[in-house]
Design a protein around this motif. Structure first.
Motif, PDB file in Angstrom:
ATOM      1  N   VAL A   1      11.932  13.902   3.266  1.00 29.79           N
ATOM      2  CA  VAL A   1      11.048  14.961   3.756  1.00 29.79           C
ATOM      3  C   VAL A   1       9.732  14.993   2.993  1.00 29.79           C
ATOM      4  CG1 VAL A   1      10.825  17.448   4.107  1.00 29.79           C
ATOM      5  CG2 VAL A   1      13.034  16.317   4.500  1.00 29.79           C
ATOM      6  N   PHE A   2       9.808  14.771   1.684  1.00 30.55           N
ATOM      7  CA  PHE A   2       8.609  14.817   0.844  1.00 30.55           C
ATOM      8  C   PHE A   2       8.185  13.397   0.481  1.00 30.55           C
ATOM      9  CE2 PHE A   2      11.065  18.707   0.067  1.00 30.55           C
ATOM     10  CZ  PHE A   2      10.139  19.658   0.511  1.00 30.55           C
ATOM     11  N   ALA A   3       7.983  12.579   1.502  1.00 33.40           N
ATOM     12  CA  ALA A   3       7.725  11.156   1.308  1.00 33.40           C
ATOM     13  C   ALA A   3       6.492  10.893   0.456  1.00 33.40           C
ATOM     14  CB  ALA A   3       7.583  10.463   2.663  1.00 33.40           C
ATOM     15  N   GLU A   4       5.417  11.647   0.661  1.00 30.91           N
ATOM     16  CA  GLU A   4       4.186  11.426  -0.106  1.00 30.91           C
ATOM     17  C   GLU A   4       4.422  11.676  -1.593  1.00 30.91           C
ATOM     18  OE1 GLU A   4       4.404  13.235   2.593  1.00 30.91           O
ATOM     19  OE2 GLU A   4       3.033  12.384   4.074  1.00 30.91           O
ATOM     20  N   ASP A   5       5.090  12.787  -1.900  1.00 30.66           N
ATOM     21  CA  ASP A   5       5.362  13.118  -3.303  1.00 30.66           C
ATOM     22  C   ASP A   5       6.278  12.070  -3.933  1.00 30.66           C
ATOM     23  OD1 ASP A   5       3.844  15.406  -3.019  1.00 30.66           O
ATOM     24  OD2 ASP A   5       5.568  16.686  -2.604  1.00 30.66           O
TER      25      ASP A   5
ATOM     26  N   PRO B   1       0.823  -1.212   0.000  1.00 32.51           N
ATOM     27  CA  PRO B   1       0.000   0.000   0.000  1.00 32.51           C
ATOM     28  C   PRO B   1       0.858   1.264   0.000  1.00 32.51           C
ATOM     29  CG  PRO B   1      -0.778  -1.575   1.633  1.00 32.51           C
ATOM     30  CD  PRO B   1       0.545  -2.069   1.145  1.00 32.51           C
ATOM     31  N   THR B   2       0.313   2.319  -0.601  1.00 33.53           N
ATOM     32  CA  THR B   2       1.026   3.588  -0.665  1.00 33.53           C
ATOM     33  C   THR B   2       1.411   4.065   0.727  1.00 33.53           C
ATOM     34  OG1 THR B   2      -0.182   4.203  -2.667  1.00 33.53           O
ATOM     35  CG2 THR B   2       0.872   5.975  -1.425  1.00 33.53           C
ATOM     36  N   SER B   3       0.533   3.879   1.692  1.00 33.37           N
ATOM     37  CA  SER B   3       0.813   4.339   3.051  1.00 33.37           C
ATOM     38  C   SER B   3       2.051   3.669   3.628  1.00 33.37           C
ATOM     39  CB  SER B   3      -0.392   4.091   3.956  1.00 33.37           C
ATOM     40  OG  SER B   3      -0.703   2.708   4.002  1.00 33.37           O
ATOM     41  N   VAL B   4       2.255   2.403   3.275  1.00 30.76           N
ATOM     42  CA  VAL B   4       3.425   1.678   3.760  1.00 30.76           C
ATOM     43  C   VAL B   4       4.699   2.254   3.134  1.00 30.76           C
ATOM     44  CG1 VAL B   4       4.602  -0.556   3.824  1.00 30.76           C
ATOM     45  CG2 VAL B   4       2.125  -0.423   4.202  1.00 30.76           C
ATOM     46  N   ILE B   5       4.621   2.547   1.833  1.00 28.96           N
ATOM     47  CA  ILE B   5       5.781   3.123   1.144  1.00 28.96           C
ATOM     48  C   ILE B   5       6.118   4.486   1.736  1.00 28.96           C
ATOM     49  CG2 ILE B   5       6.613   4.006  -1.081  1.00 28.96           C
ATOM     50  CD1 ILE B   5       4.895   1.882  -2.440  1.00 28.96           C
ATOM     51  N   VAL B   6       5.085   5.297   1.974  1.00 27.25           N
ATOM     52  CA  VAL B   6       5.302   6.615   2.562  1.00 27.25           C
ATOM     53  C   VAL B   6       5.967   6.485   3.924  1.00 27.25           C
ATOM     54  CG1 VAL B   6       4.153   8.649   3.520  1.00 27.25           C
ATOM     55  CG2 VAL B   6       3.435   7.746   1.295  1.00 27.25           C
ATOM     56  N   THR B   7       5.490   5.571   4.737  1.00 27.32           N
ATOM     57  CA  THR B   7       6.049   5.371   6.077  1.00 27.32           C
ATOM     58  C   THR B   7       7.517   4.975   6.006  1.00 27.32           C
ATOM     59  OG1 THR B   7       3.898   4.736   6.973  1.00 27.32           O
ATOM     60  CG2 THR B   7       5.844   4.057   8.213  1.00 27.32           C
ATOM     61  N   ARG B   8       7.846   4.080   5.084  1.00 21.45           N
ATOM     62  CA  ARG B   8       9.229   3.634   4.941  1.00 21.45           C
ATOM     63  C   ARG B   8      10.122   4.779   4.459  1.00 21.45           C
ATOM     64  NH1 ARG B   8      10.109  -1.353   1.371  1.00 21.45           N
ATOM     65  NH2 ARG B   8      12.155  -1.230   2.387  1.00 21.45           N
TER      66      ARG B   8
ATOM     67  N   PRO C   1      19.886   9.132  -4.795  1.00 18.52           N
ATOM     68  CA  PRO C   1      19.055  10.277  -5.156  1.00 18.52           C
ATOM     69  C   PRO C   1      17.784   9.812  -5.855  1.00 18.52           C
ATOM     70  CG  PRO C   1      21.348  10.676  -5.744  1.00 18.52           C
ATOM     71  CD  PRO C   1      21.248   9.234  -5.343  1.00 18.52           C
ATOM     72  N   LEU C   2      16.692  10.475  -5.569  1.00 13.15           N
ATOM     73  CA  LEU C   2      15.414  10.091  -6.172  1.00 13.15           C
ATOM     74  C   LEU C   2      15.515  10.054  -7.687  1.00 13.15           C
ATOM     75  CD1 LEU C   2      12.342   9.533  -5.913  1.00 13.15           C
ATOM     76  CD2 LEU C   2      12.010  12.020  -6.016  1.00 13.15           C
TER      77      LEU C   2
END
Length: 263
Positions: A23-27, A9-16, A54-55
């Motif tokens: 800093v901009f985990a959601e984006d 789930p996206t929420s899991v990826i954001v949390t990790r 790097p992203l």
């Protein structure tokens, strides 16, 4: 193509990502999900980002001046502040202008100018083979990329013909490399960051030779730091160019523009 249904789930990826210091985990999560072609690829990309890459190296691209620019692993990532340098170059380049991007890295600057100004005659050069390969992916359709040290690999026929010469030369003082974020310090090439003891070694070499390569009335544009302005301006003047300084508070960017006298 993007992952339509990820078992993670996206929420899991954001949390990790957030736990790893993003800093901009959601984006970042949205970008990773939209770029990955399969759930397996997404998992690998998330792991690489958490490991500190790097992203842009994880995605394989960076957004620059509205363009999606390829950025290969080990290649300098174009900064948002450098969009100001690109904008100044675009403002000075007339249709059909001869434009050269020195220390081109991924070729983002040249690509941005060519995408905005009609019929530019574009050339780019970098000393790093990885950067040259990457730049050729980005500007092969609109220009030529050469491998070598500053002006050395450029065609001799360009002497005295360049209308706009843009150089995002490295300007970080050697002793301050250690203060850079790990993403840059570890994963970007030292040659793209290290400007020597005061950060201006490469700038001085660029400015010293620019007069002979510029057309009369042609312009050299270099990004620098606010504290380096007096020294960069002095280097331009010593090179026979008329310098002026432009700044962007929004992007925290400083550019020195030197013009070869028309006479």
């Amino acid at each position: 193509m993007s992952v339509s249904a990820s078992p993670c789930p996206t929420s899991v990826i954001v949390t990790r990502l957030r736990a790893a210091g993003c800093v901009f985990a959601e984006d970042e999560a949205e970008l990773l999900i939209s770029t990955a072609a399969t759930p397996a690829e997404l998992a690998v990309m998330v792991d690489r980002r958490i490991a500190g890459l790097p992203l842009e190296h994880v995605l394989g691209w960076a957004e620059f001046c509205g363009l999606r620019v390829f950025v290969d692993p080990g290649v300098f990532v174009p900064r948002r502040r450098t969009e100001f340098l690109a904008g100044q170059a675009v403002a000075l380049a007339r249709p059909g202008a001869v434009v050269v991007d020195l220390c081109c890295g991924s070729g983002a600057l040249g690509a941005a100018v060519a995408a905005t100004v009609e019929r530019v005659e574009l050339y780019a050069a970098d000393i790093d083979p990885a950067a040259v390969r990457c730049a050729r992916r980005n500007i092969a359709a609109v220009g030529r990329v050469y491998e070598g040290d500053l002006y050395e690999p450029l065609p001799a026929s360009l002497r005295g013909r360049i209308d706009v010469l843009v150089a995002n030369a490295p300007y970080v003082p050697t002793d301050e490399i250690q203060l850079l974020p790990p993403e840059a310090r570890i994963h970007e090439p030292r040659v793209a960051l290290d400007g020597g003891s005061d950060g201006l070694d490469v700038q001085r070499r660029v400015t010293a030779a620019a007069h002979d390569w510029l057309a009369p009335g042609g312009h050299l544009l270099i990004e620098t730091s606010e504290r380096q302005i007096p020294h960069t301006v002095d280097a331009f003047a010593r090179g026979g160019l008329i310098p002026r300084v432009v700044e962007s508070d929004e992007l925290y960017a400083t550019v020195v523009i030197g013009t070869r006298p028309a006479g």
